[in-house]
Design an enzyme around this catalytic site. Sequence first.
Site, PDB file in Angstrom:
ATOM      1  N   MET A  29       0.631  -1.391   0.446  1.00  0.00           N
ATOM      2  CA  MET A  29       0.039   0.274  -0.257  1.00  0.00           C
ATOM      3  C   MET A  29       0.842   1.198   0.106  1.00  0.00           C
ATOM      4  O   MET A  29      -0.243   2.009   0.336  1.00  0.00           O
ATOM      5  CB  MET A  29      -1.009  -0.171   1.412  1.00  0.00           C
ATOM      6  CG  MET A  29      -2.276  -1.202   1.862  1.00  0.00           C
ATOM      7  SD  MET A  29      -3.013  -1.254   2.072  1.00  0.00           S
ATOM      8  CE  MET A  29      -2.927  -0.706   3.635  1.00  0.00           C
ATOM      9  N   GLY A  30       1.901   0.823  -0.167  1.00  0.00           N
ATOM     10  CA  GLY A  30       3.066   2.227  -0.544  1.00  0.00           C
ATOM     11  C   GLY A  30       3.176   3.059   0.955  1.00  0.00           C
ATOM     12  O   GLY A  30       3.632   2.327   2.125  1.00  0.00           O
ATOM     13  N   HIS A  36       8.952  -3.570   3.596  1.00  0.00           N
ATOM     14  CA  HIS A  36       9.127  -3.567   1.829  1.00  0.00           C
ATOM     15  C   HIS A  36      10.164  -3.928   1.116  1.00  0.00           C
ATOM     16  O   HIS A  36       9.577  -5.052   0.163  1.00  0.00           O
ATOM     17  CB  HIS A  36       8.064  -2.186   0.901  1.00  0.00           C
ATOM     18  CG  HIS A  36       6.914  -2.543   2.180  1.00  0.00           C
ATOM     19  ND1 HIS A  36       7.010  -0.788   2.716  1.00  0.00           N
ATOM     20  CD2 HIS A  36       5.637  -2.690   1.774  1.00  0.00           C
ATOM     21  CE1 HIS A  36       5.076  -0.976   3.159  1.00  0.00           C
ATOM     22  NE2 HIS A  36       4.457  -2.030   2.574  1.00  0.00           N
ATOM     23  N   ASP A 149       2.484  -8.978   8.907  1.00  0.00           N
ATOM     24  CA  ASP A 149       1.672  -9.247   8.552  1.00  0.00           C
ATOM     25  C   ASP A 149       0.486 -11.013   8.866  1.00  0.00           C
ATOM     26  O   ASP A 149       0.220 -11.338   7.701  1.00  0.00           O
ATOM     27  CB  ASP A 149       0.362  -8.921   7.060  1.00  0.00           C
ATOM     28  CG  ASP A 149       0.623  -6.997   7.932  1.00  0.00           C
ATOM     29  OD1 ASP A 149       0.364  -6.422   7.825  1.00  0.00           O
ATOM     30  OD2 ASP A 149       1.494  -6.886   7.166  1.00  0.00           O
ATOM     31  N   ARG A 186       2.490   2.861   9.291  1.00  0.00           N
ATOM     32  CA  ARG A 186       1.542   3.655   9.964  1.00  0.00           C
ATOM     33  C   ARG A 186       2.357   4.065  11.404  1.00  0.00           C
ATOM     34  O   ARG A 186       1.630   4.895  12.637  1.00  0.00           O
ATOM     35  CB  ARG A 186       0.464   2.661  10.687  1.00  0.00           C
ATOM     36  CG  ARG A 186      -0.524   1.925   9.393  1.00  0.00           C
ATOM     37  CD  ARG A 186      -2.026   1.964  10.283  1.00  0.00           C
ATOM     38  NE  ARG A 186      -3.036   1.659   9.558  1.00  0.00           N
ATOM     39  CZ  ARG A 186      -3.238   0.464   8.698  1.00  0.00           C
ATOM     40  NH1 ARG A 186      -2.575  -0.505   8.679  1.00  0.00           N
ATOM     41  NH2 ARG A 186      -4.611   0.367   8.068  1.00  0.00           N
TER      42      ARG A 186
HETATM   43  P1  AMP Z   1       1.573  -2.988   3.414  1.00  0.00           P
HETATM   44  O1  AMP Z   1       1.623  -1.983   2.216  1.00  0.00           O
HETATM   45  O2  AMP Z   1       1.412  -2.538   5.472  1.00  0.00           O
HETATM   46  O3  AMP Z   1       0.132  -3.459   3.338  1.00  0.00           O
HETATM   47  O4  AMP Z   1       2.539  -4.207   3.490  1.00  0.00           O
HETATM   48  C1  AMP Z   1       2.807  -4.994   2.077  1.00  0.00           C
HETATM   49  C2  AMP Z   1       3.082  -5.991   2.126  1.00  0.00           C
HETATM   50  O5  AMP Z   1       4.738  -5.525   3.210  1.00  0.00           O
HETATM   51  C3  AMP Z   1       2.369  -7.492   2.733  1.00  0.00           C
HETATM   52  O6  AMP Z   1       2.901  -8.311   2.835  1.00  0.00           O
HETATM   53  C4  AMP Z   1       3.362  -6.486   4.171  1.00  0.00           C
HETATM   54  O7  AMP Z   1       3.041  -7.720   5.687  1.00  0.00           O
HETATM   55  C5  AMP Z   1       4.430  -6.375   4.590  1.00  0.00           C
HETATM   56  N1  AMP Z   1       5.517  -6.067   5.587  1.00  0.00           N
HETATM   57  C6  AMP Z   1       5.154  -5.414   6.030  1.00  0.00           C
HETATM   58  N2  AMP Z   1       5.373  -4.510   7.498  1.00  0.00           N
HETATM   59  C7  AMP Z   1       6.918  -5.535   7.242  1.00  0.00           C
HETATM   60  C8  AMP Z   1       7.348  -5.841   8.092  1.00  0.00           C
HETATM   61  N3  AMP Z   1       7.991  -4.568   8.745  1.00  0.00           N
HETATM   62  N4  AMP Z   1       8.603  -6.421   7.626  1.00  0.00           N
HETATM   63  C9  AMP Z   1       8.519  -7.167   7.030  1.00  0.00           C
HETATM   64  N5  AMP Z   1       7.188  -7.363   5.417  1.00  0.00           N
HETATM   65  C10 AMP Z   1       6.650  -5.730   6.059  1.00  0.00           C
END
Ligand code: AMP
Length: 277
Positions: A29-30, A36, A149, A186
């Site tokens: 989601m950027g 990421h 997640d 967040r």
């Molecule tokens: P999001 O942008 O929050 O939807 O996350 C995109 C992807 O990055 C998802 O697969 C998340 O599980 C992964 N992600 C988010 N935070 C972390 C983190 N701290 N370590 C590893 N992967 C992450």
Amino acid sequence: MKILRTRSELRSHREGLAPGVRLGLVPTMGALHEGHLSLVRQAALECDQVWATIFVNPLQFGANEDLSRYPRPFERDVALLESVDCDVLFAPEASEVYHPDSSTRVIESHVSQPLCGSVRPGHFEGVTTVVLKLLNLVQPSDAYFGQKDAQQCAVIERMVRDLDVPVRLHRGATIREASGLAMSSRNVYLSEDERRVAPRLAAALDAMVIAFQQGQTGGRELEQLGRQQLEATPFEVQYLEIRDTLTLERVEKARKGATVFAAAFLGRTRLIDNRQF
Ligand code: AMP
């Protein structure tokens, strides 16, 4: 890095690739951070091409959640993806992703029920629907999701298994700040004071893992210990539960490989984290 904005651009770019190419997809989601980027790096090691997506999916946000204020530092994200040699970024508008009269949803009805599923009704339906759409559009051989997640990973793995989606899924390890705080888009919502306290969530989970390693296997006792760790902090625990990593069934006796899942509010900011025993 090629930036694609529409489904038709995406389709024609995808059709231009050689058949059998190993293509790794990293949906996001950027507001990118090292978590990421670690997924992009992992994909780059294992695949010929890495495609990332940035899409703040309205379908997975509840009415009172942070959709409108979710951070969208697009230029910075582009620079970060370029720095890790991402080949393609698909960054569509919501109107490009969902037909105005779209009426089909993907529902996983077991793994998505407890934890985030019970406190964020409709959230995982939004996640599975968008992830299946992205998998159908990009047709990657591999897709990468973060263990951060953990329930989301389990839900997507179940969907891919149940619907015979032809993709290999990978879980990337949770990337943390030096303090132990799991990286999250967040985290920018946290005040300076909250940032100082935030690592206590990971520390509480660590304390549970240490107690388990020292012989405590009682699930309720371990959960109680985790909650006690957070009692003296401003954290308000939403859930803190030990469950099977894949089925999400409640675990009475902690065992190696089970996961403790936690969600807690720090002020208005909701943080989630998890640890595997
Ligand atoms: P999001 O942008 O929050 O939807 O996350 C995109 C992807 O990055 C998802 O697969 C998340 O599980 C992964 N992600 C988010 N935070 C972390 C983190 N701290 N370590 C590893 N992967 C992450």
